[in-house]
Every structure is written in C-alpha cells, then in structure tokens.
Design an enzyme around this catalytic site. Structure first.
Site, mmCIF file in Angstrom:
data_model
loop_
_atom_site.group_PDB
_atom_site.id
_atom_site.type_symbol
_atom_site.label_atom_id
_atom_site.label_comp_id
_atom_site.label_asym_id
_atom_site.label_seq_id
_atom_site.Cartn_x
_atom_site.Cartn_y
_atom_site.Cartn_z
ATOM 1 N N TYR A 164 9.597 -1.815 35.454
ATOM 2 C CA TYR A 164 8.580 -1.415 34.469
ATOM 3 C C TYR A 164 7.638 -2.572 34.144
ATOM 4 C CZ TYR A 164 6.304 -0.274 30.094
ATOM 5 O OH TYR A 164 5.352 -0.065 29.134
ATOM 6 N N HIS A 194 -6.805 -1.785 26.687
ATOM 7 C CA HIS A 194 -6.132 -1.929 25.397
ATOM 8 C C HIS A 194 -6.953 -2.720 24.389
ATOM 9 C CE1 HIS A 194 -2.904 -0.137 27.528
ATOM 10 N NE2 HIS A 194 -1.917 -0.551 26.741
ATOM 11 N N ASN A 307 2.071 -7.905 24.616
ATOM 12 C CA ASN A 307 3.179 -7.122 24.066
ATOM 13 C C ASN A 307 3.997 -7.992 23.114
ATOM 14 O OD1 ASN A 307 4.977 -5.091 23.623
ATOM 15 N ND2 ASN A 307 5.437 -4.715 25.776
ATOM 16 N N TYR A 395 7.744 -10.584 -24.126
ATOM 17 C CA TYR A 395 8.393 -10.647 -22.819
ATOM 18 C C TYR A 395 7.588 -11.464 -21.810
ATOM 19 C CZ TYR A 395 11.449 -6.772 -24.313
ATOM 20 O OH TYR A 395 12.350 -5.978 -24.950
ATOM 21 N N ARG A 398 8.756 -14.987 -22.757
ATOM 22 C CA ARG A 398 10.206 -15.174 -22.822
ATOM 23 C C ARG A 398 10.891 -14.846 -21.491
ATOM 24 N NH1 ARG A 398 13.684 -11.236 -26.259
ATOM 25 N NH2 ARG A 398 11.594 -10.723 -27.016
ATOM 26 N N PHE A 444 9.706 -5.533 20.714
ATOM 27 C CA PHE A 444 8.297 -5.486 20.306
ATOM 28 C C PHE A 444 8.093 -4.702 19.010
ATOM 29 C CE2 PHE A 444 9.231 -2.167 23.489
ATOM 30 C CZ PHE A 444 9.134 -1.052 22.659
ATOM 31 N N GLU A 529 5.842 6.303 22.477
ATOM 32 C CA GLU A 529 6.026 5.378 21.350
ATOM 33 C C GLU A 529 6.046 6.238 20.086
ATOM 34 O OE1 GLU A 529 2.675 2.894 22.087
ATOM 35 O OE2 GLU A 529 3.470 2.214 24.012
#
Length: 654
Positions: A164, A194, A307, A395, A398, A444, A529
């Site tokens: 792959y 991409h 990646n 508060y 404190r 990834f 994905e």
C-alpha cells in the site's frame, strides 16, 4: 551578475543586471519587455516606454523610487512587484504584512544548530525553531535509520511487491496496482491532488514549526524517505524557504493531508513560497534564489511527506506553550488585583490546600503566598485594612488556587500528550527495516492531540472567565471602594467601561470556541476514512482561546495597575511593585480618557514576551527555595481558641 525576479500581473520574470548603477525605472522597463515578449497579445501593452508603473519590494512591501539606483535599494536576487497604473494588485501577489512575522528582511540565519533524532524534540524546542532561533541537523544515528528504511523500500520496488502507498493507489484506490514506470508520477499526483486547502496561509513562524516537525518525524526512520530528500527539506528549513500552507482543509485523519501536501508542493518547486529574502513568490524562484533545487519524489516519498498529524501538533505546541506562559502570569495578575481590592491572604494558607492536595492548586497557593506574604514583602496596602470587618473575599479572589490550579494541571496533561505526539511516527504504512517489512496501521489518526487540545481550550478559558469577574469588581465602585471605572471625573470620562466590555466579549466568544471539535466526525474518502478527529480545528480554536485569555488578562493587569493609583502613597509588596513598574514602563496612568487599544496591546505584548513572569520569578523562586516561615496574620476570617505567640505571625516548625 546581479539578478532580480520581478512580478508583473500573473507572471514572474528574471531580469539580469549588468550595471547595478541602473535605476529602478530601467529595471521596470526591462521586466516589462520580457513580460510583453512572452505574451501572444503583448499583454495588452502597445509601447513599453509609455507604461507607468509603481515598483514595490516584495519583502515588507516598501515602495521603490523610480530614480533610485538598483545598488542603493536592492540586494542581489531580490524580488520586486511591478504594479501597472490602472491595474489592481495581482491576485497572485501575497504581501507579507508588517506585524505578521518576526522573520523579516533583517533576519539572519542563526549560528546554533538543534540536532533532530525523532525522539527528543520538545514543544519548547519546536516553538523556538519556529521563531528562527536555530537551524537543524540530523544526528548520525537518525541518518543511519533513514538510510536503512529507504533500502527496504527500494528492495520492495525492485522485487515488484504489492505494498500500500508504494506500488498501489491510495484510500479507495488501495487495491489498484501501479506500474513501476509510473511510481514517480503516482507520488507527484498525490501531492498535487491533495493540495486542496483553503483560507489564509500559516504565518512563517508556524510554517517553520510545521516543516521542522515533519523533518523530526521522518528522522525516526520509519517512513521510507530518502536521506537526499530529507536533507533537501532541512536545507529549505535552514534558509526559511516556506511553502504556502492554507490553514483550513484537514479533518485530522488520515493525518493532516491537505496542509502537509501544500508544504510538500512548495518543496517540489510548485505553488507559492515565502522567505525573508523574497516575500511571497513562485516556489521555483524562491528555491532558486537560495541556491536550492526542487525535490524529486521517489516511490512512497509523497505519502511519507503528507501523512501525519504535524499540523495539529505544531499548532498545539504553540497553544500549550502560550497557555503555560499565561497561566503562571495569571497568578501574578490576580495577586495584584487582590491587593487593590484589599483582599486577605488567609485563603492561601498551606494547611487548607494540603487537605485537597491537587498539584496545581498547591502550586498556585504557594505563588500567591510568595507574592503577598506581608512579612517577607511588607505591604502597606495590606496593613491598611488588616483589622477591617470583612469576613471573607469573593470566590474570584478566594478560589484562585482551586480555579487557576486545575488550569495548570490541564496544561501539564496536554503538554505531555503534545510532546509524545511530537516524537511519534504518524504516517502509514510504517517501515520496519529491522523486521524487513512494512505494516499498515492507524498512527495517522489525530484523536490524541485533538482531544487534548479541546481539553486545553476548556481548561485555559477559565483563566479568562474568572479574570473578567475580577475586572468587574475593579470597575464597580460598590465592590471596589474605588472610583467608578477607575477614572476621575466619571461621566466626563468613561475610563475602563468599554475595556471591561471587551473582556466580556472575549469570554463570551471563548464559550463557543470551547465546544469540542473532536466530538464530531464525518466519513471521507468514500467511507474508507470513516472516522476522523477534526483535530485541525481543535488546534486552531485552542490558539484563539489562548489569545483571548491573554487579552483579557492584559485588561485586568491594566485595571489593577490603575487601581493602585487611587491607593497611593500606599505601596504593595516588592514583587508586585516591580510588576507595576514594568507596566508603567509601557503604559502611563489613566488621568483622563484616551485611545485605549494601544495600551491593551502593549500590555498583551508584555505577557507574550513573559516579561511579567520574568520580573516576579526571582521573588517567587527565593520564597520557595529558602526556609521562610509562613505568615499567618490575625484576621476576622480566622478563629483561634488561643491567641498566636506573635501579633504578626507564628512560626511553624516542621
């Protein structure tokens, strides 16, 4: 011979200059001649001599006078933008606006090197690399691992094995086997397709961080990158040749594909690049101007470059470093506010916090004691209300150890995750040279940094939330015993009225930004994905939340120092007086209304540079390292069956 690169409309032209005493007018005319020559219709220009233009240096956008000589205003290989009269600014020209980057034309490459091995980089180191404090080199051990990893990949390609991302397509196309003759084209196509991000580019500092982090991950030797390609990336980093990387487009699995593709695209000599020397220009010209060549991708190298979770992690590193810096300065600012509002220090008694021993809570209470201890650092303001009838504080004063404390613990938790991610191999498939195989996995996936950064936003926001309430107490005369909105002649002057509104607006905006992005997931890549982290948005909004926190605390610091003016001639403790003096070195007291934004920005800059912390730190360190008995002043907030031995304090022997 000097050479200059000139941008005209949609083209970059190189212009050699035999005579440096020639004028900018000559340079513009020569560039126009080359531009016209390359256009079939002459670019709509009939006579170059009749064209009027404005020349501007790309870096800094400084205008150039047509009569100046080239040798007086330009350096060899400079980049120039030529705007023809009647044209709008070219859409391809991306000016580096003043204030966007510290890496300006005055930038000089640092002499110091930081050695990367993929295992020891910290978030602090990464931020310093982004700021241009270091160049980088690989350790010999890292180089050896990289070479061994690449040798295994070359063997896979030589033996025509189906693996792959090396000899197959990607995602949905994982079962498509690619011929050996097209493996180089496969990797180039991957990066180009991409590179689909949108939005503003990352700043040069953040792009340096992104590039440095990717180099560090590749240096682990599990990605299959060649040593030649990795060295080319390092050379580009050391010259600050930085790709145009849009900030939007990653879903955080399979890694930060879009931004890392843009990063790789520039290194291939395509798209846009920035350097301190050139400003924004075509990548091939920027690389050439620095004596660098575009990288040539080998099998798997495109995938190795894009990646991983480096976009999320690099932005996360900046966010957590800034969060850590503002958190410790928040304690100093809150302590100063407590002094101005005449609060008591009894709530910071160590015995109280030992009964609920969260590390952050104990640490914050100790900081408050080290800044406010009236025996160690006598405070005239504290003595002025020692025997008042107030029972206890609100508060927001404190409970600072409890509220600030959990923010500190959150930051430490997130920093640990970010530092682990910085030194993690996060691409796919992983290359194991010692086992002689590649394995597909899911490193990834950005869920770890995404979840951590969502948590960071929630944790650090509370520093602004409680700070805004303290600003309200400072500005409200019924709560502070100070003039309304901290100004004389109220009505004629509005003082801090709208500064408080700004703080409230930022806190409200943070409430929306604190909604976790990592609870969302959208299936992508044809359901290959099918679960993603949305970590890119988690990182970007965490940075925005941290910036808002810094700005709110800057307003509180301004307001607290203004409150001190109404308590004079009384003085606060020594470390807090030093903080007051620091603020007054950049912002004068508020006598009557004036333009306030510059004051807020000036104090914000003090916080960004950690100057408030640096002023107070010596006193905090001394208090914590020396044996100093804890001060426990008499106060209506305490009840004792027997009076203490001393009217001021009792020494606790432990």
């Amino acid at each position: 011979m000097p050479r200059f690169t000139v941008h005209i409309r949609d083209e970059w032209v190189a212009v050699p200059c035999r005579d440096p005493s020639s004028t900018i007018q000559w340079l513009g005319n020569e560039a126009l001649k080359r531009y016209v020559k390359n256009k079939p219709d002459n670019g709509g220009i009939t006579a170059v001599k009749d064209i009027r233009f404005v020349a501007r240096r790309c870096q800094g956008s400084g205008l150039l006078d047509a009569d100046d000589t080239i040798e007086d205003v330009l350096e060899d290989n400079d980049f120039v933008e030529l705007a023809i009269e009647g044209d709008t600014m070219s859409p391809d020209f991306i000016p580096c606006q003043p204030g966007v980057s510290h890496l300006t034309a005055a930038y000089r490459e640092p002499a110091d090197y930081l050695y990367l091995d993929g295992n020891s980089l910290t978030s602090t180191d990464l931020v310093n690399l982004g700021r241009g404090f270091h160049k980088i080199k690989l350790t010999p051990e890292a180089e050896t691992k990289v070479v061994q990893s690449r040798e295994l990949l070359d063997t896979i390609v030589k033996e025509n094995k189906v693996v792959y991302g090396i000899t197959t397509g990607f995602g949905k196309f994982a079962r498509t086997v690619i011929p050996v003759s097209k493996l180089k084209e496969l990797q180039e196509n991957l990066v180009r397709s991409h590179s689909a991000g949108v939005g503003n580019p990352l700043s040069p500092e953040r792009t340096r961080m992104l590039l440095a982090l990717r180099i560090n991950v590749l240096a682990k030797g599990h990605s299959g990158i060649s040593l030649e390609t990795l060295h080319a990336m390092i050379q580009a980093f050391n010259a600050s040749c930085l790709s145009f990387v849009p900030e939007k487009g990653t879903v955080g699995a399979s890694g930060d594909l879009a931004p890392l593709s843009h990063l790789a695209l520039g290194l291939m000599g395509e798209g846009k690049m920035w350097s301190p020397k050139s400003g924004w220009a075509d990548a091939k010209y920027v690389l050439e101007a620095h004596g660098l060549k575009p990288i040539l991708l080998r099998p798997k190298e495109g995938l190795a470059l894009i990646n991983g979770t480096q976009m999320i992690t690099s932005l996360g590193a900046e966010a957590v470093e800034r969060a850590e810096a503002i958190a410790r300065q928040a304690d100093i600012i809150a302590a100063l506010t407590l002094e101005v509002l005449k609060g008591t220090t009894k709530a910071f008694d160590s015995d109280i916090h030992s009964l609920r021993p969260h590390p952050g809570q104990i640490e914050v209470a100790l900081r408050f004691r080290s800044l406010l201890d009236s025996d160690h650092h006598p405070s005239q303001i504290a003595e002025s209300h020692r025997f008042c009838d107030r029972v206890q504080d609100a508060y927001t004063m404190r409970c600072c150890p409890q509220v600030h404390g959990v923010s500190n613990d959150t930051i430490k938790f997130v920093k640990n995750i970010i530092n682990t991610e910085i030194n993690s191999a996060t691409d796919n498939p992983m290359v194991f040279a010692e086992r002689g195989e590649t394995i597909s996995g899911g490193n990834f996936h950005g869920e770890y940094p995404a979840k951590a950064l969502d948590f960071l936003a929630i944790g650090v926001h509370e520093l602004a939330s409680i700070s805004e309430r303290r600003i309200e107490r400072l500005c409200n005369p019924s709560l502070s015993e100070l003039p309304a909105f901290l100004v004389n002649e109220g009505g004629l002057n509005s003082g801090f009225m709208i500064a408080h509104c700004t703080a409230a607006a930022l806190v409200s905006e943070n409430k929306v930004l604190c909604h976790p992005s990592s609870v969302d997931s959208l299936s992508t890549s044809a359901a290959t994905e099918d679960h993603v982290s949305m970590g890119g948005w988690a990182a970007r909004k965490a940075l925005r939340v941290v910036e808002h926190v810094e700005q709110v605390l800057a307003i509180e610091l301004l307001a607290a120092c203004q409150g001190i003016e109404f308590l004079r001639p009384l003085r606060t403790t020594t470390p807090l007086e030093k903080v007051y003096d620091l603020v007054r070195s950049v912002v004068k007291p508020w006598i009557k209304d004036r333009f306030m934004s510059p004051d807020i920005e000036a104090v914000h800059r003090l916080l960004l540079d950690q100057k408030v912390w640096n002023v107070a730190k010596p006193y905090i360190d001394k208090y914590q390292t020396e044996y100093i008995p804890e001060s426990r002043p008499i106060s209506p907030t305490a009840f004792s069956l027997e009076p203490p031995a001393s009217p001021r304090k009792r020494v606790r022997h432990e």
